[in-house]
Design an enzyme around this catalytic site. Structure first.
Site, short mmCIF file in Angstrom:
data_model
loop_
_atom_site.label_atom_id
_atom_site.label_comp_id
_atom_site.label_asym_id
_atom_site.label_seq_id
_atom_site.Cartn_x
_atom_site.Cartn_y
_atom_site.Cartn_z
N LYS A 149 127.35 9.20 -101.01
CA LYS A 149 127.93 7.85 -101.09
C LYS A 149 128.19 7.59 -102.57
O LYS A 149 127.34 7.04 -103.28
CB LYS A 149 126.97 6.83 -100.48
CG LYS A 149 127.59 5.45 -100.31
CD LYS A 149 126.68 4.56 -99.46
CE LYS A 149 127.12 3.11 -99.50
NZ LYS A 149 128.42 2.84 -98.89
N1 PMP Z 1 131.32 5.10 -93.89
C1 PMP Z 1 131.60 4.62 -95.11
C2 PMP Z 1 132.73 5.18 -95.87
C3 PMP Z 1 130.81 3.56 -95.64
O1 PMP Z 1 131.08 3.06 -96.83
C4 PMP Z 1 129.75 3.04 -94.88
C5 PMP Z 1 128.91 1.92 -95.43
N2 PMP Z 1 127.87 2.41 -96.21
C6 PMP Z 1 129.50 3.58 -93.62
C7 PMP Z 1 130.32 4.62 -93.15
C8 PMP Z 1 128.38 3.10 -92.76
O2 PMP Z 1 127.15 3.55 -93.29
P1 PMP Z 1 125.82 2.71 -93.11
O3 PMP Z 1 125.64 2.48 -91.67
O4 PMP Z 1 124.76 3.58 -93.69
O5 PMP Z 1 126.00 1.44 -93.87
#
Ligand code: PMP
Length: 303
Positions: A149
């Site tokens: 991320k």
């Molecule tokens: N995909 C992307 C590109 C994101 O930015 C997020 C948000 N963090 C998610 C999926 C969902 O991840 P999470 O459930 O861990 O927030």
């Protein structure tokens, strides 16, 4: 910032920071919910684990351990006297040597917290959102790692999001480099097809979402079969139900894709059942059997 509580207006970084020039940061988005039992962070340890995984991919060694980052998050919430908030830990390259090579710039860590409402709008959770398939492809394997991320990945997400919003949609769905469904600009995606839950696998350039993981766990608990498999674009038009998952989006139904109605055009039964199971844990109506909630010590339980 780097271990100290800093007032909001003084929380600044130098213009020479590597992150500003080359996007060199990894981060998390975490939610703290106000619950009847006090303020609780959802899946704190899973988020910190992903933060450190993202840092490892980019050769960043934070000066703090995961338990220290967890403690810093709880301290920052308490210091701000917030009952509910959004939490953003960031590991970034600060000011050192400017040049593409990041190794001469120090690895800094910060945690910021602030009050944030529902991401895709308050009604979105019930009514669903209208989305489009993006003309932008999701970051391809061997370009930017989707499992990290990192800030840089969100240049791709911004293109997807802005194209969607300018076109009158709430969100865009990107296809992966092979043309299969990947994810939204900031959400993972699930389809319900004949009673089964299907979500794109990690090889479709998706972030390993923590809400995605929670939904898979909850679905299995409800006896709903779950498959991680490549989804052709046309399944977006043929699925009985579609929804997004994410820390910000929680579980948001999708009611149309490219102006085509999804299923009945309103929130489906499987989506509603999963929302209920999810919010039952978060709002302490059901047992937190997976230990997903970390209560913030020192924030009073609401009267
Ligand atoms: N995909 C992307 C590109 C994101 O930015 C997020 C948000 N963090 C998610 C999926 C969902 O991840 P999470 O459930 O861990 O927030």
């Amino acid at each position: 910032m780097s271990g100290k509580l800093v007032p909001w207006d003084d929380a600044r970084i130098h213009v020479g920071s590597h992150v500003i020039h080359y996007g060199s940061s990894v981060f998390e988005g975490i939610r703290c919910y106000k619950t009847p039992k006090g303020s609780a962070v959802f899946r704190l340890e899973a988020h910190t684990e992903r933060l450190f995984n993202s840092a490892k991919i980019y050769w960043m060694e934070p000066a703090f351990t995961p338990p220290q980052v967890n403690a810093a998050i709880l301290d920052t919430i308490r210091a701000n006297k917030l009952e509910a908030c959004y939490i953003r830990p960031v590991v970034y390259r600060g000011a050192g040597q400017l040049g593409v090579n990041p190794l001469g710039s120090p690895v800094e860590t910060l945690v910021m917290v602030w009050d944030w409402g529902k991401y895709l709008g308050k009604e979105a959770l019930e009514q669903g959102v209208d989305v489009c398939v993006s003309s932008w492809t999701r970051i391809a394997p061997n370009t930017l790692p989707a499992m990290a991320k990192s800030a840089g990945n969100y240049m791709n997400s911004q293109l997807i999001k802005v194209e969607a919003v300018k076109g009158g949609f709430a969100e865009g769905i990107a296809l992966d480099a092979a043309g299969y469904v990947s994810e939204g600009s900031g959400e993972n995606l699930f389809a319900v097809v004949k009673g089964r839950l299907v979500t794109p696998p990690l090889v479709s350039s998706v972030l390993p979402g923590i809400t995605r993981d929670a939904v898979i766990t909850l679905a299995r608990g409800l006896g709903i079969p779950v498959e991680e498999k490549a989804l052709p674009r046309e399944m977006l038009y043929l699925a009985d139900e579609l929804f997004f998952t994410g820390t910000a989006a929680e579980i948001t139904p999708i009611r149309s894709v490219d102006r085509q109605k999804v299923g009945t055009g309103s929130r489906g039964a499987v989506t509603a059942a999963l929302q209920k199971a999810f919010f039952d844990v978060i709002e302490c109506r059901s047992e937190d059997e997976h230990a997903w909630l970390t209560f913030v010590p020192g924030v009073p339980v609401p009267a």
